[in-house]
Design a protein around this motif. Sequence first.
Motif, PDB file in Angstrom:
ATOM      1  N   SER A 234      36.765  48.245  44.601  1.00 49.69           N
ATOM      2  CA  SER A 234      35.171  47.882  44.260  1.00 49.69           C
ATOM      3  C   SER A 234      34.071  48.665  44.555  1.00 49.69           C
ATOM      4  N   THR A 289      30.563  38.844  41.964  1.00 49.89           N
ATOM      5  CA  THR A 289      31.363  39.484  41.129  1.00 49.89           C
ATOM      6  C   THR A 289      30.956  41.056  40.983  1.00 49.89           C
ATOM      7  N   LEU A 294      33.178  43.631  47.179  1.00 56.19           N
ATOM      8  CA  LEU A 294      33.889  42.445  46.566  1.00 56.19           C
ATOM      9  C   LEU A 294      35.444  42.499  47.082  1.00 56.19           C
ATOM     10  N   SER A 295      36.021  43.923  47.305  1.00 55.09           N
ATOM     11  CA  SER A 295      37.339  44.480  47.562  1.00 55.09           C
ATOM     12  C   SER A 295      37.315  44.197  48.832  1.00 55.09           C
ATOM     13  N   VAL A 298      37.811  40.310  49.338  1.00 54.62           N
ATOM     14  CA  VAL A 298      39.202  39.877  48.840  1.00 54.62           C
ATOM     15  C   VAL A 298      40.226  40.296  49.585  1.00 54.62           C
TER      16      VAL A 298
ATOM     17  N   SER B 234      31.656  39.292  33.761  1.00 55.89           N
ATOM     18  CA  SER B 234      32.833  40.485  33.980  1.00 55.89           C
ATOM     19  C   SER B 234      33.538  40.978  32.357  1.00 55.89           C
ATOM     20  N   ASN B 238      33.642  44.669  33.665  1.00 52.87           N
ATOM     21  CA  ASN B 238      35.084  45.154  33.493  1.00 52.87           C
ATOM     22  C   ASN B 238      35.488  45.737  32.415  1.00 52.87           C
ATOM     23  N   THR B 289      40.296  41.979  40.885  1.00 49.64           N
ATOM     24  CA  THR B 289      38.814  42.392  40.916  1.00 49.64           C
ATOM     25  C   THR B 289      38.550  43.192  39.617  1.00 49.64           C
ATOM     26  N   ARG B 290      39.530  43.710  38.655  1.00 46.78           N
ATOM     27  CA  ARG B 290      39.310  44.313  37.601  1.00 46.78           C
ATOM     28  C   ARG B 290      39.447  43.728  36.316  1.00 46.78           C
ATOM     29  N   LEU B 294      37.531  37.814  35.167  1.00 41.02           N
ATOM     30  CA  LEU B 294      37.173  37.592  36.704  1.00 41.02           C
ATOM     31  C   LEU B 294      35.810  36.410  36.776  1.00 41.02           C
ATOM     32  N   VAL B 315      42.024  36.243  44.683  1.00 36.48           N
ATOM     33  CA  VAL B 315      41.637  37.415  43.886  1.00 36.48           C
ATOM     34  C   VAL B 315      42.213  38.561  44.457  1.00 36.48           C
ATOM     35  N   GLU B 317      43.405  42.498  44.737  1.00 33.45           N
ATOM     36  CA  GLU B 317      42.687  43.835  44.765  1.00 33.45           C
ATOM     37  C   GLU B 317      42.970  44.663  43.541  1.00 33.45           C
TER      38      GLU B 317
END
Lengths: 350, 350
Positions: A234, A289, A294-295, A298, B234, B238, B289-290, B294, B315, B317
């Motif tokens: 992220s 989000t 975010l990464s 998580v 998202s 995304n 996350t992608r 999401l 969630v 990565e």
Amino acid sequence: MVTRFFPLAVSAAAALLVAVPVAAQTLAPREVPAKTLPVPTTVSPQMQAIIAQPLRTNWDKPPTTPDGWRELSESNVTTVAPQIPAMAERMRVSIEPSMLDGVRIYTITPADMPPQNRNRLAVHVHGGCYVLNPREAALPEAIFLAGFARMKVIAVDYRMPPEAYFPAALDDAVTVYKAAIKMVPPANIAVFGSSAGGALTLEMMLRAKQEGLPMPGAIAPGTPMSDVTKQGDSFQTNAMVDNVLVSPDGFCDAATRFYANGHDLKDPFLSPVYGDVRGFPPTILTTGTRDLLLSNTVRMHRALRQAGTEAVLQVFEGQSHAQFYRDDRIPEVKEAFDEIGLFFNRHLGQ
Amino acid sequence: MVTRFFPLAVSAAAALLVAVPVAAQTLAPREVPAKTLPVPTTVSPQMQAIIAQPLRTNWDKPPTTPDGWRELSESNVTTVAPQIPAMAERMRVSIEPSMLDGVRIYTITPADMPPQNRNRLAVHVHGGCYVLNPREAALPEAIFLAGFARMKVIAVDYRMPPEAYFPAALDDAVTVYKAAIKMVPPANIAVFGSSAGGALTLEMMLRAKQEGLPMPGAIAPGTPMSDVTKQGDSFQTNAMVDNVLVSPDGFCDAATRFYANGHDLKDPFLSPVYGDVRGFPPTILTTGTRDLLLSNTVRMHRALRQAGTEAVLQVFEGQSHAQFYRDDRIPEVKEAFDEIGLFFNRHLGQ
């Protein structure tokens, strides 16, 4: 094994078996065209206004001298401090500054507390990339937890550069934790904070393990800076999407390097995702989000789960970095702190 | 209230008080420049290979006729079916097709089951945007749950367009659920599925409430299509990042409209995030996350939490839509299903 790539494989079941051996792959990056992101309508009007704010002014022009950082930090205090009294009044808490074993703290006491919270204590470590938010600027998140969860909070106004460098912030936080476990049983203590404060929360647990201190009953690291080496997807996917941190090459990275003062950024006391988190207490993590971290959040959640910790995750729609504590009058802010309060109530002793 | 915007407010504490009244805001969209996303190194090499795959071929050229959809669907079955025997062998499960009260099902039975699972049952509803993944293509996720969690699974091969339209898929799933609650106590039953199957899992609970059926012991909607009206941040953030669904204007949207057959897409039986979810059983939600969904996933998590449901979120990565069940040989896939299995074990009766 089938390695043929088939056209328009739809949901994962159909697509699942395209397992070309890793070595044969070229790990091509994804080219994403420019886009226009509307403000989502799936959040409260108040949060829409926050999401609609432009990218932080001067996000890519951090100070370059100790005096420059100090000036920036002071200007933030000047903005936040006058707003603390009204905030405390809305949240029905009192605030008392003092020293505790040589560390500057604020004690935030709710005007009323439910019986189960009267022998509990939360220790707060503020965010600000290890360099910003001293004094009153450290208080809002601490006030929100005290206010929404109706718990007594000690907020640590830890030393920061240029006053002191790594690991001074952690040292001060641990000093306060050591004092706290003499006030109430460790199982009755929560530790929380966001961003650098989320990282410090985790670093405190690593240090407590190292020093043989008891674990607290629960922790709440919000969007922790758990990896300051810029690893984490992220940092790229949410670059220029997050309107708070904006970019992995922005002011927060510069501030962290200022604090680290040459120390290896991959040290778990700066990047706790690389630490041994076995034995950590129940943990609730919070992010959004659009959060650049975010990464970071998580990945930390997965690391804790892999170590067998009771760790739960909440991710808020559309929010950039740490917007879940932007203002107590935003419904999503109450929601986030109500959840943290419920989690603490479930896991803390009385 | 302070409304001055101050330069370079850093983490949220400092930035928090820029609460310009909503009405005065212009809700300006965010302009995000084109970017190149490297494959993250923070996932397993196997998952890196999945993330590095290009955008789904023909993601923006969905079929436009019933025959076109049928051909696409059949081509997926042709790809997946030959791989099922090896998958079943790796997971040590047997697979038996049959009919249950007029609905096509597969029963997936682990070669060995721990004692606590012997009177438990999981009902699986597959993904595929309500149009794809019939027959053997429905099986991989069901096999993974049976294999990793060592539970018996009934996978519903529900009717899809052009054979039958909304609400046929849901009708078939509910028919199987009604049969299941005669086989074992409802508290011993789990319901799970991803994408359209995640939505169907949630829709089944709404229908069960409507019909006065007992709730199961737990559910696991993976990256649910909980809002097919394209609301959710998202879908934008995304877009062109998720290499499976790719865009809110892609094949999955077209497929869903084909299934809905003119029905209002905001009906909670198509967009369960708009349903009354009070009384839902303990729920574990999974996304990446992608993932284009999401927001669909985290909004559903919030809706469940707001209704007081024991709902947890994981969630992963860097993953795009539903990649958490891409292949059982990927470490993150085992990790996701181990978590779901632990959650079921915690919440199901025996």
